[in-house]
Design an enzyme around this catalytic site. Structure first.
Site, PDB file in Angstrom:
ATOM      1  N   SER A   1       0.833  -1.218   0.000  1.00 35.14           N
ATOM      2  CA  SER A   1       0.000   0.000   0.000  1.00 35.14           C
ATOM      3  C   SER A   1       0.861   1.259   0.000  1.00 35.14           C
ATOM      4  O   SER A   1       0.494   2.269  -0.618  1.00 35.14           O
ATOM      5  CB  SER A   1      -0.974  -0.005   1.191  1.00 35.14           C
TER       6      SER A   1
ATOM      7  N   MET B   1      10.716  -6.541   4.075  1.00 30.49           N
ATOM      8  CA  MET B   1      10.898  -7.148   5.390  1.00 30.49           C
ATOM      9  C   MET B   1      12.151  -8.023   5.495  1.00 30.49           C
ATOM     10  O   MET B   1      12.242  -8.867   6.378  1.00 30.49           O
ATOM     11  CB  MET B   1       9.646  -7.954   5.770  1.00 30.49           C
TER      12      MET B   1
ATOM     13  N   HIS C   1       9.251   3.249   8.496  1.00 35.08           N
ATOM     14  CA  HIS C   1       9.167   2.361   9.652  1.00 35.08           C
ATOM     15  C   HIS C   1       7.969   2.791  10.505  1.00 35.08           C
ATOM     16  O   HIS C   1       7.791   3.992  10.754  1.00 35.08           O
ATOM     17  CB  HIS C   1      10.468   2.454  10.469  1.00 35.08           C
TER      18      HIS C   1
ATOM     19  N   GLU D   1       1.275   6.908   7.029  1.00 36.31           N
ATOM     20  CA  GLU D   1       2.404   6.485   6.190  1.00 36.31           C
ATOM     21  C   GLU D   1       2.148   6.901   4.740  1.00 36.31           C
ATOM     22  O   GLU D   1       3.062   7.357   4.033  1.00 36.31           O
ATOM     23  CB  GLU D   1       2.590   4.964   6.268  1.00 36.31           C
TER      24      GLU D   1
HETATM   25  C1  GAR Z   1       4.021  -0.700   6.710  1.00 37.31           C
HETATM   26  O1  GAR Z   1       3.304  -0.419   7.883  1.00 37.31           O
HETATM   27  C2  GAR Z   1       5.483  -0.378   6.901  1.00 37.31           C
HETATM   28  O2  GAR Z   1       5.732   0.746   7.711  1.00 37.31           O
HETATM   29  C3  GAR Z   1       5.963  -1.630   7.573  1.00 37.31           C
HETATM   30  O3  GAR Z   1       5.306  -2.673   6.903  1.00 37.31           O
HETATM   31  C4  GAR Z   1       4.042  -2.202   6.421  1.00 37.31           C
HETATM   32  C5  GAR Z   1       3.952  -2.502   4.949  1.00 37.31           C
HETATM   33  O4  GAR Z   1       2.678  -2.214   4.439  1.00 37.31           O
HETATM   34  N1  GAR Z   1       7.385  -1.747   7.477  1.00 37.31           N
HETATM   35  C6  GAR Z   1       8.142  -2.345   8.386  1.00 37.31           C
HETATM   36  O5  GAR Z   1       7.703  -2.838   9.393  1.00 37.31           O
HETATM   37  C7  GAR Z   1       9.614  -2.350   8.057  1.00 37.31           C
HETATM   38  N2  GAR Z   1      10.367  -2.840   9.156  1.00 37.31           N
HETATM   39  P1  GAR Z   1       2.458  -2.061   2.866  1.00 37.31           P
HETATM   40  O6  GAR Z   1       3.051  -3.300   2.201  1.00 37.31           O
HETATM   41  O7  GAR Z   1       0.947  -2.041   2.724  1.00 37.31           O
HETATM   42  O8  GAR Z   1       3.109  -0.800   2.417  1.00 37.31           O
END
Ligand code: GAR
Length: 196
Positions: free
Chosen positions: A13, A90, A109, A174
């Protein structure tokens, strides 16, 4: 025009928010969405937007991060990015990989760094009795979830919040913060963006 590669592991997202922002007079364009998981939902979303994608499955490499990264870097270098955005990527990257892109790799983050690097940020903030949480965009350095802060957005932690309800509130921010930081960064301005 700056060329942006976006690395994802899941739904993407944040990647979608970044790509939607890079239109019109924006100084950057997405040139690649790259994942460590060939089944990452975000890859389809990128294809639907007409953005080239690639996937390097990390699993066959086991604990050999350097061997995985030696493959990961190939499509990345082919795309010739000026800026690399980690967006829900990740896998921990080695210093060798990070240093190669020093000063042009960003990460988002889900905490108000320097609080809560690593995983389970929302559960940890709730357990600590914090009254606010948020997200941070920072330059990537070899130290996990460290590096100069380029932007933060804050949200309240409400009575009865669960890690999931808090995560959803933070994720909305975010999607505002990362595009705002990327635009400024692509313009060559590293002044941090602070959103209320
Ligand atoms: C997001 O909340 C991002 O901040 C987090 O993973 C999610 C991904 O969502 N990132 C971490 O935890 C990195 N250590 P998305 O795939 O929908 O963007």
């Amino acid at each position: 025009m700056k060329r942006v590669a976006i690395l994802i592991s899941g739904g993407g997202s944040n990647m979608v928010a970044l790509c939607r922002s890079m239109r019109g007079d924006h100084p950057a364009r997405p040139v690649l969405v790259l994942s460590n998981d060939p089944a990452a939902g975000g890859l389809n979303r990128a294809r639907e937007m007409g953005i080239p994608t690639a996937a390097i499955d990390h699993r066959p490499f086991g604990a050999d991060r350097a061997a995985f990264e030696a493959e990961l870097v190939k499509p990345l270098l082919q795309a010739e990015p000026d800026i690399i955005c980690l967006a829900g990527f990740m896998r921990v990257l080695t210093a060798g990989f990070v240093n190669r892109f020093a000063g042009r790799m960003l990460n988002i983050h889900p905490s108000l760094l320097p609080k809560y690097p690593g995983l389970h940020t929302h559960a940890r903030a709730i357990a600590a009795g914090d009254t606010e949480a948020g997200c941070t965009v920072h330059e990537v350095t070899p130290v996990l979830d460290d590096g100069p802060i380029l932007g933060q957005a804050r949200v309240p932690i409400l009575p009865g919040d669960t890690p999931d309800s808090l995560a959803a509130r933070v994720l909305e921010q975010e999607h505002r913060l990362y595009p705002a930081v990327l635009r400024r960064f692509a313009e060559g301005d590293r002044t941090p963006v602070y959103l209320a």
